[in-house]
Design an enzyme around this catalytic site. Structure first.
Site, short mmCIF file in Angstrom:
data_model
loop_
_atom_site.label_atom_id
_atom_site.label_comp_id
_atom_site.label_asym_id
_atom_site.label_seq_id
_atom_site.Cartn_x
_atom_site.Cartn_y
_atom_site.Cartn_z
N ASP A 190 6.13 15.36 -3.05
CA ASP A 190 5.41 14.15 -2.69
C ASP A 190 6.21 12.96 -3.23
OD1 ASP A 190 3.37 12.33 -2.13
OD2 ASP A 190 1.80 13.75 -2.72
N ASP A 292 4.58 9.39 0.51
CA ASP A 292 3.35 8.70 0.16
C ASP A 292 3.34 7.26 0.67
OD1 ASP A 292 0.93 8.80 -1.75
OD2 ASP A 292 1.96 6.98 -2.37
N GLU A 349 2.75 9.83 5.19
CA GLU A 349 1.35 9.41 5.09
C GLU A 349 1.29 8.04 5.76
OE1 GLU A 349 -2.22 8.76 1.83
OE2 GLU A 349 -0.26 7.91 1.47
N HIS A 417 -6.42 15.43 -1.66
CA HIS A 417 -6.81 15.00 -3.00
C HIS A 417 -7.47 13.61 -3.01
CE1 HIS A 417 -3.10 13.09 -2.07
NE2 HIS A 417 -3.21 12.28 -3.11
N ASP A 418 -7.51 12.95 -1.86
CA ASP A 418 -8.14 11.63 -1.78
C ASP A 418 -9.50 11.67 -1.11
OD1 ASP A 418 -5.93 10.30 -2.89
OD2 ASP A 418 -4.94 10.11 -0.94
C1 GLC Z 1 -1.59 7.84 -1.42
C2 GLC Z 1 -2.04 9.00 -2.27
C3 GLC Z 1 -3.09 8.54 -3.22
C4 GLC Z 1 -2.49 7.48 -4.10
C5 GLC Z 1 -1.93 6.34 -3.28
C6 GLC Z 1 -1.06 5.45 -4.10
O1 GLC Z 1 -2.57 7.39 -0.59
O2 GLC Z 1 -2.51 10.02 -1.44
O3 GLC Z 1 -3.58 9.57 -4.01
O4 GLC Z 1 -3.47 6.98 -4.97
O5 GLC Z 1 -1.10 6.81 -2.23
O6 GLC Z 1 0.12 6.11 -4.42
#
Ligand code: GLC
Ligand code: CA
Length: 834
Positions: A190, A292, A349, A417-418
């Protein structure tokens, strides 16, 4: 033909003989002449034999060509393309390892603690790798493991090349990579490239003075006169997106927490440094990246204020930093400088990227990433405020499936995880935990794309409710709590929101068994409380239970892995207006799978155009045996019941080159494998593979004599004859073959093309959407969502319908032509065989 071609060549050799006759006179010359003649005759023989073999091969190839190839591979599968781009031949769908993979996401803090400090670690992951392997997953996405002060649990990186000490060290990491590869699995990291921690040496250097060499690596601005912040942007984690730094009397931008300053991608030196780090990890043998927050790297030039008609203190700022025009230049450079030329996988993402833009991001040839995580489906989870909107889910998922059909690839997921746990938000984790976990598992898993499982999803882990905010860890939840409390909102009301939307719901430790701390850790206290329901929801207990969620997932994975139709087949929505049942088909060459899922806790009834039989059933989540059924069209489903059927029109076994690359290791599933995917065993599947017998060819000859231009009439005639006993049983399989072909065609009506691509306004708020709204605002959001759904319904019943009717007429005409061609082909075939 063969003789006609051969005679001149024979004549030719005869012409050579007289030439030799007047030169050669003695006995020895006669012998030499004889030898030469034999030599020439043998050459002739070789040439003739070769010619004969090549002719034979062509004839055999012609005879063995499957009569329905074109119908089964091009037309049925391509309704959308045939409307939108009639002249286009379908683009090749390439086989790729990552398309066939099943991904499993690990949140390292919560997976397995090996040293009793209450925090998961790399050695712990190694200890549990066999669980992932047994499940059938083969691509691991590891959430950040880099050095970090853990303001956002590793998404705030303070050194990209050092492992976070609580997780282990570089040797542990290398061992983990090796152990994963030894098990024939792959691992992706990640990479967080939008921001770093404020404790990263780059930021420490950058903030030290306005003239620092790294000053420009972050985004620094003067405040506005009167001590105001540079602009009115709101942080994704609530509050202002700016933090004042008194050393240099300037503000820095942080889209997430103040401890996560945004990197300035406009600085070329910084970009090169980030690429170097990615390549450094690739050289260590990892198999790719999940990248990310990558859609946030470009900010709107000039960082202007957002319109603020409501005069809010901070304004939701996504429009000015999410998928902003010009981002593609950075993305392209990033791809070319790192993973672009390697056989690794990249998953972006991509919050804010709509289905209509998805191809730019993931086109097979010109895209940036192999897949992206899309956010459009995430706001359907407002369980506390209303049930899942099944129709909206269908529209969003179908739009993405169709947008990338034969163009790119989807990353399929329900949990991460979010996000809170799916069984507690969309489902019913009380009365129907097993049923809804398996139903949601199936609905996304068999679509086109690579499915991702988030740890614990495979055993149906649920949301959690802790009484105090101090029991929580998530920075977003804590910020939300403090801001709402300051506004005078009651503690209990705020907690109710956190219970439903909080990210810690997904981050509680993995539930391995019913020993203390669920087998996750031997510590007195774990970093985040274990969900008390671990006593009855855990891996150990589910491994033993044949009907458990875990064992269902194993069957589901096996089913997908063993059947290309679920990987490369074309997706089509059916039952598009049904409010409870999500139905879709996947079609690849001679196979069509029906995936039918009741996504509600009420019984559901529906009728299909296609009839289905229990012998075609390959997956169900019912424990009691399903009643035998034959050619059934009307179904009544239990709450959260799922059924998957495969209709196998096995008229040929070759994979059309037209549609996809041939498998390097073609895995043609056996009946046993199919059976093993069904919890309630099914009776042996029949195959419609029918070699043409002599009798059958005679019948075909009769058909030829009587045939009209509409072959469906012939089929009906044959059926009638069969009923009257005029056709004996030996012809039955052939007729069935026709019939199945016919039902495949008629079933076209059951497949509604999705024509609209971008009229549905995209939900732009990410995981923290509810957290950053007041309680009243939340109700507004839900109402808006419902309204927009209704709006789309209306559109569909007018606009889409009329196009649909034209489409049907056009398709029917095409089918007729094809049938005529095919009928001719089959008759020619028969004639040639006789
Ligand atoms: C992404 C991750 C999340 C994180 C954010 C900032 O959305 O999935 O968990 O808090 O980025 O890095
Ligand atoms: Ca540990």
């Amino acid at each position: 033909m063969i003789c006609g071609y051969a005679i001149p060549r024979v004549n030719c050799s005869w012409k050579i003989a007289p030439y030799f006759s007047h030169v050669v006179t003695t006995e020895s010359r006669k012998l030499k002449y004889f030898i030469v003649l034999i030599f020439l005759e043998s050459v002739k023989l070789v040439l003739l034999t070769r010619y004969f073999i090549s002719q034979l091969a062509t004839t055999v190839a012609k005879f063995s060509k499957p009569p329905f190839t074109r119908l089964a591979t091009t037309t049925i599968n391509r309704p959308l393309q045939s409307i939108q781009n009639t002249s286009d031949t379908p683009k090749i769908v390439r086989r790729r390892w990552w398309k066939e993979a099943i991904a499993y996401q690990i949140y390292p803090r919560s997976f397995q603690d090996s040293n009793g400090d209450g925090i998961g670690d790399l050695t712990g992951i190694i200890q549990r790798l066999d669980h992932i392997k047994d499940l059938g997953a083969d691509l691991i996405w590891l959430c950040p493991i880099f050095k970090s002060p853990n303001d956002d649990n590793g998404y705030d990186i303070s050194d990209y090349q050092v492992i976070m000490d609580v997780f282990g060290n570089m040797a542990d990491m290398e061992r983990l990579i090796k152990e994963i590869h030894d098990r024939k699995m792959k691992i992706i990291f990640d990479m967080v490239l939008n921001h770093t921690s404020d404790e990263h040496s780059w930021f420490i250097e950058s903030r030290s003075s306005r003239t620092s060499t790294k000053r420009d690596w972050y985004i620094w601005r003067d405040g506005k006169p009167g001590g105001l912040r540079p602009n009115n942007w709101e942080s994704i984690f609530n509050g202002s997106a700016w933090e004042y730094d008194k050393t240099t009397d300037q503000y820095y931008l942080h889209l997430f927490s103040p401890k996560m300053p945004d990197l300035n991608w406009e600085n070329a030196d910084l970009r090169q440094e980030l690429y170097k780090i990615c390549n450094w990890w690739l050289a260590k043998g990892i198999d790719g990246f999940r990248i990310d927050a990558i859609s946030h790297i470009k900010k709107k030039p000039g960082l202007p204020d957002l319109p603020n008609p409501k005069q809010l203190e901070f304004v939701s700022s996504f429009d000015y930093h999410m998928n902003v025009e010009g981002i593609e230049e950075y993305l392209r450079e990033f791809r070319n400088a790192t993973f672009g030329t390697l056989d690794v996988v990249s998953v972006g993402e991509a919050n804010g990227v709509g289905a209509d833009q998805a191809q730019d991001w993931v086109d097979e040839d010109t895209g940036i990433f192999n897949m992206i995580f899309q956010f459009e489906g995430l706001n359907l989870w407002a369980k506390a405020l209303g049930a899942l909107d099944v129709l909206a889910l269908k529209r969003i998922m179908t739009r993405w499936q169709k947008a990338l059909e034969a163009k790119g690839w989807n990353a399929l997921f329900l949990e991460n995880h979010d996000k809170p746990r799916i069984v507690s938000t969309w489902g019913n984790d009380k009365e129907y935990l097993r049923e809804c976990a398996t139903a949601f598992g199936t609905v996304y898993f068999l679509m086109m794309g690579t499915p991702f499982i988030y740890q614990g999803q495979e055993i149906g882990m649920t949301n959690v409710k802790y009484p105090s905010i101090n029991d929580y860890n998530d920075v977003a939840a804590k910020n939300f709590y403090n801001l709402e409390l300051a506004k005078g909102i009651d503690h209990r009301d705020i907690m109710e929101i956190i219970y439903v939307t909080g990210r810690d719901n997904a981050r509680t430790p993995m539930q391995w068994d019913d020993s203390p701390n669920a087998g996750f850790s031997t510590a007195q206290q774990t970093w985040l409380g274990v969900n008390p329901n671990y006593v009855h929801i855990n891996v150990q207990q589910q491994s033993k239970d044949e009907n458990s969620i875990l064992n269902f997932y194993k069957r589901l994975i096996k089913l997908r892995k063993n059947n290309d139709v679920f990987i490369y087949g074309t997706y089509d929505l059916i039952l598009s207006n049904h409010k409870q049942v999500y139905g879709y088909t996947r079609t690849l060459n001679d196979k069509r799978a029906y995936i039918l899922i009741n996504l509600t806790d009420r019984p559901a009834q529906f009728t299909l155009y296609q009839s289905l039989s229990s012998k075609q059933l390959v997956l169900t989540n019912l424990i009691d045996p399903i009643q035998e059924h034959e050619d059934e069209k009307t179904f009544k489903f239990h709450p959260y019941e799922i059924r998957v059927y495969i209709i196998d029109h096995k008229l040929h076994t070759t994979i059309s080159k037209n549609q996809m690359e041939p498998s390097k290791n073609p895995s043609i599933e056996t009946l046993n494998e199919l059976n093993s995917t069904v919890s309630t065993p099914i009776s042996t599947l029949t195959t419609s593979e029918v070699p043409l017998t002599k009798k059958q060819t005679q019948v075909l000859e009769k058909v030829k004599q009587k045939r009209t231009n509409n072959p469906l009439v012939e089929i009906n005639e044959n059926v009638k004859k069969k009923q009257k006993g005029e056709i004996n049983d030996s012809n039955e399989s052939l007729i069935k073959k026709y019939q199945s072909q016919r039902s495949l065609i008629l079933n076209q009506e059951n497949i509604e093309p999705i024509i609209r691509t971008s009229t549905f306004e995209q939900q732009r708020r990410p995981f923290s959407s509810y957290s950053s709204l007041t309680l009243k605002d939340q109700y507004d959001v839900v109402n808006e969502t419902t309204t927009s759904t209704d709006k789309v319904d209306d559109e569909e019943s007018t606009d889409t319908r009329s196009k649909y009717i034209n489409y049907c007429a056009c398709e029917q005409a095409k089918q007729k032509h094809l049938l005529r061609d095919q009928n001719e082909e089959i008759l020619k075939h028969t004639q040639e065989q006789m």
